[in-house]
Motif scaffolding. Structure first.
Motif, PDB file in Angstrom:
ATOM      1  N   ILE A 177      13.085  -7.297 -12.322  1.00 11.38           N
ATOM      2  CA  ILE A 177      13.856  -6.670 -11.360  1.00 11.38           C
ATOM      3  C   ILE A 177      13.106  -5.716 -10.226  1.00 11.38           C
ATOM      4  N   ALA A 178      11.862  -5.267 -10.558  1.00 11.54           N
ATOM      5  CA  ALA A 178      11.170  -4.726  -9.600  1.00 11.54           C
ATOM      6  C   ALA A 178       9.632  -4.705 -10.112  1.00 11.54           C
ATOM      7  N   VAL A 179       8.525  -4.668  -9.333  1.00  3.89           N
ATOM      8  CA  VAL A 179       7.381  -4.619  -9.775  1.00  3.89           C
ATOM      9  C   VAL A 179       6.571  -3.555  -8.737  1.00  3.89           C
ATOM     10  N   ARG A 180       5.839  -2.557  -9.250  1.00  7.69           N
ATOM     11  CA  ARG A 180       5.164  -1.490  -8.597  1.00  7.69           C
ATOM     12  C   ARG A 180       3.456  -1.773  -8.832  1.00  7.69           C
ATOM     13  N   PHE A 181       2.750  -1.491  -7.896  1.00  4.72           N
ATOM     14  CA  PHE A 181       1.278  -1.390  -7.909  1.00  4.72           C
ATOM     15  C   PHE A 181       0.427  -0.298  -7.693  1.00  4.72           C
ATOM     16  N   ASP A 182      -0.502   0.144  -8.217  1.00  6.03           N
ATOM     17  CA  ASP A 182      -1.282   1.171  -7.993  1.00  6.03           C
ATOM     18  C   ASP A 182      -2.832   0.960  -8.518  1.00  6.03           C
ATOM     19  N   ALA A 183      -3.648   1.608  -7.920  1.00  5.99           N
ATOM     20  CA  ALA A 183      -5.097   1.670  -8.898  1.00  5.99           C
ATOM     21  C   ALA A 183      -4.935   2.184 -10.101  1.00  5.99           C
ATOM     22  N   GLY A 184      -4.192   3.413 -10.367  1.00  2.42           N
ATOM     23  CA  GLY A 184      -4.012   4.015 -11.515  1.00  2.42           C
ATOM     24  C   GLY A 184      -2.804   3.441 -12.247  1.00  2.42           C
ATOM     25  N   ARG A 185      -2.966   3.033 -13.543  1.00  2.00           N
ATOM     26  CA  ARG A 185      -1.852   2.647 -14.281  1.00  2.00           C
ATOM     27  C   ARG A 185      -0.717   3.475 -14.499  1.00  2.00           C
ATOM     28  N   HIS A 186      -1.140   4.653 -14.605  1.00  2.00           N
ATOM     29  CA  HIS A 186       0.107   5.819 -14.651  1.00  2.00           C
ATOM     30  C   HIS A 186       0.932   5.861 -13.560  1.00  2.00           C
ATOM     31  N   ASN A 187       0.145   5.753 -12.255  1.00  2.00           N
ATOM     32  CA  ASN A 187       0.932   6.038 -11.041  1.00  2.00           C
ATOM     33  C   ASN A 187       1.894   4.636 -10.813  1.00  2.00           C
ATOM     34  N   ALA A 188       1.529   3.393 -11.161  1.00  2.00           N
ATOM     35  CA  ALA A 188       2.304   2.417 -11.117  1.00  2.00           C
ATOM     36  C   ALA A 188       3.533   2.386 -12.143  1.00  2.00           C
ATOM     37  N   LEU A 189       3.562   3.255 -13.210  1.00  2.00           N
ATOM     38  CA  LEU A 189       4.640   3.434 -13.981  1.00  2.00           C
ATOM     39  C   LEU A 189       5.538   4.456 -13.223  1.00  2.00           C
ATOM     40  N   ASP A 190       4.933   5.496 -12.768  1.00  2.00           N
ATOM     41  CA  ASP A 190       5.661   6.608 -12.142  1.00  2.00           C
ATOM     42  C   ASP A 190       6.657   5.979 -10.861  1.00  2.00           C
ATOM     43  N   LYS A 191       5.941   4.904 -10.255  1.00  2.00           N
ATOM     44  CA  LYS A 191       6.531   4.638  -9.088  1.00  2.00           C
ATOM     45  C   LYS A 191       7.722   3.631  -9.538  1.00  2.00           C
ATOM     46  N   LEU A 192       7.506   2.884 -10.988  1.00  2.00           N
ATOM     47  CA  LEU A 192       8.645   2.208 -11.357  1.00  2.00           C
ATOM     48  C   LEU A 192       9.801   3.154 -11.527  1.00  2.00           C
ATOM     49  N   TYR A 193       9.360   4.117 -12.299  1.00  2.00           N
ATOM     50  CA  TYR A 193      10.366   5.397 -12.911  1.00  2.00           C
ATOM     51  C   TYR A 193      11.201   5.553 -11.647  1.00  2.00           C
ATOM     52  N   GLY A 194      10.708   5.951 -10.792  1.00  2.00           N
ATOM     53  CA  GLY A 194      11.334   6.603  -9.444  1.00  2.00           C
ATOM     54  C   GLY A 194      12.152   5.443  -8.890  1.00  2.00           C
ATOM     55  N   TYR A 195      11.785   4.314  -8.987  1.00  2.00           N
ATOM     56  CA  TYR A 195      12.668   3.374  -8.299  1.00  2.00           C
ATOM     57  C   TYR A 195      13.858   3.286  -9.128  1.00  2.00           C
ATOM     58  N   THR A 196      13.858   3.281 -10.196  1.00  2.00           N
ATOM     59  CA  THR A 196      15.197   3.277 -11.362  1.00  2.00           C
ATOM     60  C   THR A 196      16.094   4.423 -10.932  1.00  2.00           C
ATOM     61  N   LEU A 197      15.265   5.858 -10.769  1.00  2.00           N
ATOM     62  CA  LEU A 197      16.047   6.917 -10.619  1.00  2.00           C
ATOM     63  C   LEU A 197      16.702   6.645  -9.029  1.00  2.00           C
ATOM     64  N   LEU A 198      15.877   6.423  -8.218  1.00  2.00           N
ATOM     65  CA  LEU A 198      16.538   6.488  -6.822  1.00  2.00           C
ATOM     66  C   LEU A 198      17.676   5.397  -6.827  1.00  2.00           C
ATOM     67  N   HIS A 199      17.650   4.319  -7.423  1.00  2.00           N
ATOM     68  CA  HIS A 199      18.513   3.214  -7.538  1.00  2.00           C
ATOM     69  C   HIS A 199      19.417   3.246  -8.565  1.00  2.00           C
ATOM     70  N   GLN A 200      19.460   4.286  -9.389  1.00  2.00           N
ATOM     71  CA  GLN A 200      20.339   4.437 -10.442  1.00  2.00           C
ATOM     72  C   GLN A 200      20.510   3.361 -11.300  1.00  2.00           C
ATOM     73  N   ILE A 201      19.354   2.665 -11.707  1.00  2.00           N
ATOM     74  CA  ILE A 201      19.303   1.594 -12.776  1.00  2.00           C
ATOM     75  C   ILE A 201      19.120   1.945 -14.322  1.00  2.00           C
ATOM     76  N   THR A 202      19.955   1.698 -14.786  1.00  2.00           N
ATOM     77  CA  THR A 202      19.874   2.119 -16.453  1.00  2.00           C
ATOM     78  C   THR A 202      18.688   1.498 -17.128  1.00  2.00           C
ATOM     79  N   ARG A 203      18.007   1.879 -18.129  1.00  2.00           N
ATOM     80  CA  ARG A 203      16.998   1.820 -18.469  1.00  2.00           C
ATOM     81  C   ARG A 203      16.724   1.431 -20.109  1.00  2.00           C
TER      82      ARG A 203
END
Length: 275
Positions: A177-203
């Protein structure tokens, strides 16, 4: 797989000259290097934290970070969002947050692990992580589908050549559904989490496909997201597996070629036969 736009990584990399040795010779060449820079977050007029990030998908990063730390549950709680890239600052307003909540961030204490009596050294803001009690209905993912999901993530990561970006993907049983990148692995997860909240995607019926080590921090973020299954090509840690077991998260590591290892909650997956 949908190809990424040609300029997708422009804000994530810089070109640096390097001396490269290959086949017995040195030569100078341009090379892609991941951008890693500080980003200071101000909440309600107060300097809160400085993170080290790759400056892409910043709104998703901040929304996901605040949700992962338990400060918000939906993106609408952030009433003001201002990103100043030249100053490397983000200013937000979250009216319901109290000073004492912000003061707890980053404090550590010794406690039992998820009520099971195992001691652990956790951040105070992780204290509210409760077992997810997610249904263990079969996901109908067999080994071929799991391999395919990770291959799909790998196809995305191969479109960047720096070698320094972690990737986190959100998938259902059919596609990424979506892929996010970052030098920090935890940041990549946070970006993905933010994507789901901003687009109201069930998880609660999704899968995280991940390119980093499955540490306690990664499992806590997965639990906060409410995603019951995480797949990685890397190794787990002992604390990560203890948390995954307690939180009801299925952990699959070392997904490589035709191999993988399932560590926790294997009952969630279908077609598993142990010889």
């Amino acid at each position: 797989m949908t190809p990424l736009p040609a300029n997708f990584f422009d804000d994530a990399i810089r070109i640096y000259p390097r001396q490269h040795y290959a086949h017995g010779q040195w030569h100078q060449e341009p090379a892609e290097v991941v951008i890693e820079e500080p980003l200071t977050l101000f909440i309600n007029g107060r300097e809160f934290v400085t993170m080290v990030v790759t400056p892409t998908n910043i709104q998703e990063l901040i929304v996901g970070f605040l949700a992962a730390e338990g400060f918000i549950t939906n993106a609408e709680e952030i009433r003001v969002f201002q990103y100043h890239p030249d100053d490397k600052q983000v200013w937000i307003r979250v009216p319901h947050l109290k000073e004492e909540q912000l003061n707890q961030f980053g404090k550590r204490y010794l406690s039992g692990c998820c009520g099971r009596g195992r001691p652990g050294f956790y951040f105070a803001d992780d204290a509210d992580v409760e077992p997810l009690h997610l249904p263990t209905r079969p996901y109908h993912l067999d080994v071929h589908r799991i391999n395919h999901l990770f291959l799909e993530l790998t196809q995305y990561t191969h479109q960047q050549h720096s070698g320094g970006l972690h990737a986190a993907g959100l998938a259902d049983s059919e596609h990424m559904i979506a892929v996010r990148f970052d030098a920090g692995r935890h940041n990549a997860l946070d970006k993905l989490y933010g994507y789901t909240l901003l687009h109201q995607i069930t998880r609660d019926n999704k899968v995280i496909v991940f390119s980093g080590r499955l540490s306690a921090e990664v499992i806590i973020k997965t639990g906060r997201m409410g995603v019951p299954l995480i797949i990685s090509n890397a190794a787990p840690t002992t604390m990560g597996l203890e948390l995954a077991d307690a939180l009801g998260i299925t952990v699959i590591g070392f997904v490589r070629n035709d191999e993988m290892s399932i560590y926790t909650h294997e009952e969630r997956l279908s077609t598993i036969t142990t010889l």
